[in-house]
Design an enzyme around this catalytic site. Sequence first.
Site, PDB file in Angstrom:
ATOM      1  CG  ASP A  88      -1.735   1.543   7.080  1.00  0.00           C
ATOM      2  OD1 ASP A  88      -1.587   2.513   7.842  1.00  0.00           O
ATOM      3  OD2 ASP A  88      -0.876   0.646   6.934  1.00  0.00           O
ATOM      4  CD  GLU A 131      11.272  -2.391  10.073  1.00  0.00           C
ATOM      5  OE1 GLU A 131      12.149  -1.836  10.774  1.00  0.00           O
ATOM      6  OE2 GLU A 131      10.172  -1.879   9.837  1.00  0.00           O
TER       7      GLU A 131
END
Lengths: 360, 325
Positions: free
Chosen positions: B186, B271
């Site tokens: 997205d 991350e």
Amino acid sequence: LEMPKRRDILAIVLIVLPWTLLITVWHQSAIAPLLAIRKACHHLVKEIFIIPERLAVRRHRLSDDGAEGRHEAGQGADSKEYCSSDKDIVEVVRTEYVYTRPPPWSDVLPTIHVVTPTYSRPVQKAELTRLANTFLHVPNLHWILVEDSQRRTPLVSRLLRETGLNYTHLNVETPRNYKLRGDARDPRIPRGTMQRNLALRWLRETFSPNGTQPGIVYFADDDNTYSLELFEEMRSTRKVSVWPVAFVGGLRYESPKVNAAGKVYGWKTVFDPHRPFAIDMAGFAINLRLILFKPQAYFKLRGVKGGYQESSLLRELVTLNDLEPKAANCTKILVWHTRTEKPVLVNEGKKGFTDPNVEI
Amino acid sequence: MRLRFKLKTVFILYFTVSLFGLIYALMQLGQRCDCAERDFAKDHAISRLRGKRHSLLEQTKKLEPTKNPKPPLPTIYVITPTYTRLVQKAELTRLSHTFLLVPQLHWIVVEDSPHKTSLVSDFLSHSGLAFTHLHVATPRERKLQEGDPNWLKPRGVEQRNEGLRWLRETNRNRAEDAVVYFADDDNTYSLQLFEEMRWTQRVSVWPVGLVGGMRYERPVVEQGRVVRFHTGWRPSRPFPLDMAGFAVSLRLVLVNPEARFDGDAPMGFLESSFLQSLVTMEELEPKADMCTKVLVWHTRTEKPKMKREEAMLKQGLGSDPAIEV
């Protein structure tokens, strides 16, 4: 015996020579061009397929039967198909993907004028970027971007220039009272109306009704999602063409109702299906000629009930009977009315945490 | 005598026939104009095609140096986790339009599903892209339930790890010059971003727009090195970056076969859980004009309102489920 022999030879030569000449002339004048053209066509079609192979690009055929692009098998068969009529030759050229942007302009394809109203907000650059990435695949596309602003912003100007697309950059500011509030005295102008009308006016000032440049007009909002097939479907619009749109009206999709004869007779919607044109802005396209022949047709600015905006323009242009259903008689979804979330910028605080000079 | 007579007649006959034949042929030639009109159209088509061929050849010549320089263009492997929901096809469609404009891109789509869905399979085969279609289902206890806020559980962890596993498996015997990028379906990506990341040696980083509750988050660069991170939320994380804000060279992924995303890491540390084992902050390569330009935006798409659809379903009048949305 000597003399008759020579005379016979002479006679035979005299008989054969004119016929040979005649046949040669005949061959050159009538038959050869047709054959030569066919040969040249086949040769060129093969070349055009071979070049993309070198660029390692897949050939994508936009056909309804779902046939995939094939390089190796059936190249001969393909070129025969394509060389049998002019229409198919054009088909060859415009369905190739090449790593240059945008595709080369064709003299044959009608231009699609895409009218996009836009306004400044944090997601604007992102929306326009991904919209441009879609448009870069569509041949003969002319993007008319109309900003809701007092003057054209450098953000949009720079973006348009860098895409390499064929574009026109306009702007008109919706008066403030009409933008925000909606009360009885100052009825709200639906967003984008003035911008779309400006684009219509620009088209009427730029193109003459007697002109020979075929064109299609499509209203594309900057947050929707468009498939590439949609643009090829609308290119053959004679008056006004229609198709289903996903995620509108609180449904998976809204669609025109098409009867067995291929004519639109109603609207498959829950929200007010008795509107003259119960269709979303993204669900129709208009032939440019129709726009030019009816110069008084605009979107109504004020006093328009929710959902009647599209009807306010279409009812001045066409009747239900004239509508052309596309997307396999309105059974395929080729456009989605997506909406982008407003980003939550809580951490910016009052003074702004990030450098305002960095453009987003 | 008889012979001569016959010959004379023959000659006369012959000349008469030839004469009529010639006249007929001349008339035929005169009528040729009709076919010629069609021929002109064909000629136009041919000359147009020739023009296109010429321009395509020129483009080939222009591109060949960039496409096959010494060395050749590194491949960008884009790993996109995806899951079935209403806007999935729309998101993948507009994403594919961006990827089609990037040379040497290989799209690895990993579905959060126990099996490959036909929607994604059909879509990928018609997209025109070089792709790999994988799938792995997120275990139930790690899946977001209806009504859970987005940040409660990390998403796409198993799928990204599956993409890494595939890359390691297919590159066991090769040392390809390539880059790995994690692209959610997205977000919005500019074309320039991919050219910035293509020449990554270890891990490259850049700003990401509309994330972390701010206009953008970015690494702060001084004298060509990343010294700290400009972010509004928990800047003390080892790598306070968004998934879309970095790319890793394939070589580094292969050299560290145990490096993967840790689904049990605390919120916002996903991350870091991956990058910690690969690189230190000093080794990061800043891109996008020393991290001053925003080339990727963390956009999110609204969930479409289906109130009327649900009401219709209750009445048994829902829209045709055979029509794919």
